[in-house]
Design an enzyme around this catalytic site. Structure first.
Site, PDB file in Angstrom:
ATOM      1  N   ASP A 214       0.827  -1.207   0.000  1.00 30.02           N
ATOM      2  CA  ASP A 214       0.000   0.000   0.000  1.00 30.02           C
ATOM      3  C   ASP A 214       0.865   1.262   0.000  1.00 30.02           C
ATOM      4  O   ASP A 214       1.849   1.339   0.750  1.00 30.02           O
ATOM      5  CB  ASP A 214      -0.860  -0.043   1.278  1.00 30.02           C
ATOM      6  CG  ASP A 214      -1.970   0.991   1.285  1.00 30.02           C
ATOM      7  OD1 ASP A 214      -2.850   0.916   0.426  1.00 30.02           O
ATOM      8  OD2 ASP A 214      -1.951   1.872   2.156  1.00 30.02           O
ATOM      9  N   GLU A 274       1.772  -0.505  -4.948  1.00 29.31           N
ATOM     10  CA  GLU A 274       0.809   0.547  -5.298  1.00 29.31           C
ATOM     11  C   GLU A 274       1.611   1.832  -5.215  1.00 29.31           C
ATOM     12  O   GLU A 274       1.865   2.352  -4.129  1.00 29.31           O
ATOM     13  CB  GLU A 274      -0.349   0.575  -4.301  1.00 29.31           C
ATOM     14  CG  GLU A 274      -1.428   1.546  -4.748  1.00 29.31           C
ATOM     15  CD  GLU A 274      -2.122   2.317  -3.626  1.00 29.31           C
ATOM     16  OE1 GLU A 274      -3.196   2.848  -3.854  1.00 29.31           O
ATOM     17  OE2 GLU A 274      -1.556   2.410  -2.511  1.00 29.31           O
TER      18      GLU A 274
HETATM   19  C1  NOJ Z   1      -4.544   2.844  -0.892  1.00 31.94           C
HETATM   20  C2  NOJ Z   1      -5.681   1.907  -0.639  1.00 31.94           C
HETATM   21  O1  NOJ Z   1      -5.988   1.235  -1.832  1.00 31.94           O
HETATM   22  C3  NOJ Z   1      -6.821   2.743  -0.125  1.00 31.94           C
HETATM   23  O2  NOJ Z   1      -8.007   1.993  -0.021  1.00 31.94           O
HETATM   24  C4  NOJ Z   1      -6.439   3.337   1.200  1.00 31.94           C
HETATM   25  O3  NOJ Z   1      -7.454   4.220   1.635  1.00 31.94           O
HETATM   26  C5  NOJ Z   1      -5.126   4.119   1.111  1.00 31.94           C
HETATM   27  N1  NOJ Z   1      -4.122   3.423   0.361  1.00 31.94           N
HETATM   28  C6  NOJ Z   1      -4.568   4.385   2.478  1.00 31.94           C
HETATM   29  O4  NOJ Z   1      -4.095   3.210   3.063  1.00 31.94           O
END
Ligand code: NOJ
Length: 552
Positions: A214, A274
């Site tokens: 993440d 991500e």
């Molecule tokens: C990316 C995640 O996909 C999202 O759902 C989340 O709110 C943020 N990161 C913060 O962790």
């Protein structure tokens, strides 16, 4: 081949399983509720492994299922090495992994390293400790500015709206790039780094095959004083890594350490970043010495348009080639409006504004949306690299845009003073059946209300029904396994500019007619199409897969 050679060949196959895998994202709270408390759970996932095997996915990725106050749907983790009691236990998790592996499905878990929950024991300790203490140094605490420190330390803003700083009773402020309940960790702190290495081993030892990382691009920050302004969240970031918050060069040292952990397992654990970094720099996260793959979200930003698809595919394949990673493809996930709905809205619609009208203005053309979504999905599934599906897209689910304000749980709703609805509309629990209080999700009601239209889209309503979206995905995934070849494509030109046509090694053709008029069907054996073909033509907004004759 001797047994030893066969074993070695199998192991090497296994080590690269992710390169062209089809990964199915499970949002655990909305997938299947085994104990009817309204929240999906781990045992619910186990109970649906047969469904996933029949669908034909290679792996599942579970969004966070850890103990959490659910201030951000579980991306606020209170304990990285446990299961949320409402979702089950570690034993349930082990049973789920065993069932998935037994069905030939790998398991990927979500790791959230940028921030913890404010309920994490470290943050509780930090609040109870003095400014300047070791406990505070695991997070990012600063004195405020202004005459009595009543102003935040910098102008940094949270992704969910408002300042990224919150003041604590003794006057200091802590940084949270997301919700207030998600304090950012200090990745300059060795203890923080070591603890995450331990967490990666903890799940790898339990048989987890990979990790989705993440906000991977935000871990390294330049916190030297005075704190500098950041380049408006992570859009338009500089290409030299000079933003104080995002995509800094130092972040790669962290992932190089993670890679050593991944490679200490056989087969090595995989990872996907991500990372909302500029396209030019995104590939760095995917280097084999780091995470191995990085999401490209370019297809979530395009309209249903031949030129836009062609451009994205060309750029992303070139990017993957730079590092030897394989490309990733995404049309939907838990953060964005479902692609069936996106493609049913006029080009260029502002999705957040549209959500604020409860999905009434402009009106979504659901039929066109589904037709285009099916065509886009079939195109995506023919591309070299791995395809990430989001639960419910195989049912052609639409975004639920008319959720009432009182049902919304996304922190975006509250933090923007009810000016943006956020992401709940794509997180509504899955309909497994056309009857029952929550359409077979559980026996009681679900944590978010489901619309009546879910009955007709349910798994039971589509199962075995010729032409249903579920059957289309099943057949596409079956054929994809059979036709899969080297990670290459060759463009085939000469048709209308509205047609995107490429061929994979071995003669697997994918032809999408993005236009509104039928086009001639190329030669070959038709293997699958996203809509019924009309004689020797491909109808408007339709993808067809063909193989060369003699058929492969
Ligand atoms: C990316 C995640 O996909 C999202 O759902 C989340 O709110 C943020 N990161 C913060 O962790």
């Amino acid at each position: 081949m001797t047994d030893q050679l066969v074993a070695a060949a199998d192991a090497s196959l296994d080590a690269t399983w992710w390169r062209q895998a089809c990964v199915y994202q499970i949002y655990p709270r909305s997938f299947a509720d085994s104990n009817s408390d309204g929240l999906g759970d781990i045992a619910g996932v186990t109970s649906r492994i047969d469904y996933l095997a029949k669908l034909g996915v290679d792996a599942i990725w579970l969004s966070p299922f850890y103990p959490s106050a659910l201030a951000d749907g579980g991306y606020d983790v209170a304990d990285y090495r446990n299961v949320h009691p409402q979702l089950g236990t570690l034993d349930d998790f082990d049973v789920m992994v065993e069932a998935a592996h037994g069905a030939g499905i790998k398991v990927i878990v979500d790791i959230v390293p940028n921030h913890t929950s404010d309920l994490h024991e470290w943050f509780v300790e930090a609040l109870a400790s003095e400014p300047g203490s070791a406990a505070r140094n695991r997070y990012i605490f600063r004195d405020g500015t202004g005459p009595d420190g009543a102003e935040p330390p910098s102008d940094w803003v949270s992704h969910f709206g408002g300042s990224a700083w919150t003041r604590v009773p003794d006057g200091q402020w802590y940084l949270h790039l997301f919700a207030r309940a998600q304090p950012d960790l200090n990745w300059d702190n060795r203890e923080v780094r070591d603890d995450f290495l331990y967490t990666l081993r903890f799940w790898s030892d339990r048989g987890v095959d990979g990790f989705r990382v993440d906000v991977a691009h935000a871990l390294a920050k330049d916190l030297s004083e005075p704190l500098r302004s950041s380049t408006s969240l992570d859009a338009n970031l500089p290409l030299d890594g000079s933003d104080p918050l995002y995509d800094r060069d130092e972040v790669h040292e962290i992932f190089a350490e993670w890679r050593q952990v991944f490679n200490s397992y056989d087969p090595p654990r995989t990872a996907v970043a991500e990372a909302w970094a500029p396209t030019e720099r995104r590939a760095l996260y995917a280097r084999p010495t780091e995470l191995g793959q990085a999401f490209n979200f370019d297809l979530v930003k395009v309209d249903f348009d031949a030129d836009e698809f062609r451009a994205v595919i060309t750029t992303c394949l070139a990017e993957a080639e730079l590092t030897g990673a394989s490309s990733t493809w995404v049309l939907s996930n838990h953060d964005i409006v479902r692609h069936t709905t996106r493609f049913g809205l006029p080009k260029g619609t502002d999705l957040q504004d549209w959500l604020m009208t409860h999905g009434t203005s402009p009106k979504v053309d659901a039929e066109a949306g589904l037709r285009r979504a099916r065509a886009a999905s079939l195109l995506m599934l023919a591309l070299p690299g791995s395809a990430y599906l989001y639960q419910g897209e195989e049912l052609g689910l639409l975004e639920v845009a008319d959720l009432p304000g009182e049902a919304l749980q996304d922190p975006i709703w509250e933090r923007t003073g009810n000016e943006r609805k956020g992401r709940d509309g794509c997180r509504v629990p899955l309909p497994w059946s056309h009857t029952g209080e929550s359409f077979g999700f559980g026996e009681g009601s679900a944590w978010l209300p489901q619309p009546e239209q879910f009955a007709a889209s349910s798994v039971l309503a589509q199962d075995g029904k010729a032409g249903s979206t579920l059957e289309l995905y099943r057949e596409a995934l079956r054929l994809r396994r059979q036709l899969q070849s080297a990670e290459e494509l060759t463009w085939v030109g000469g048709e209308s500019p509205e047609v995107v046509h490429f061929v994979r090694p071995g003669g697997w053709h994918c032809v999408t007619n993005f236009g509104s008029e039928p086009v001639a069907l190329p030669e070959g054996v038709v293997r699958l199409s996203s809509a019924p073909l009309q004689g020797a033509t491909i109808p408007a907004e339709t993808t067809v897969w063909l193989t060369d004759w003699p058929s492969v």
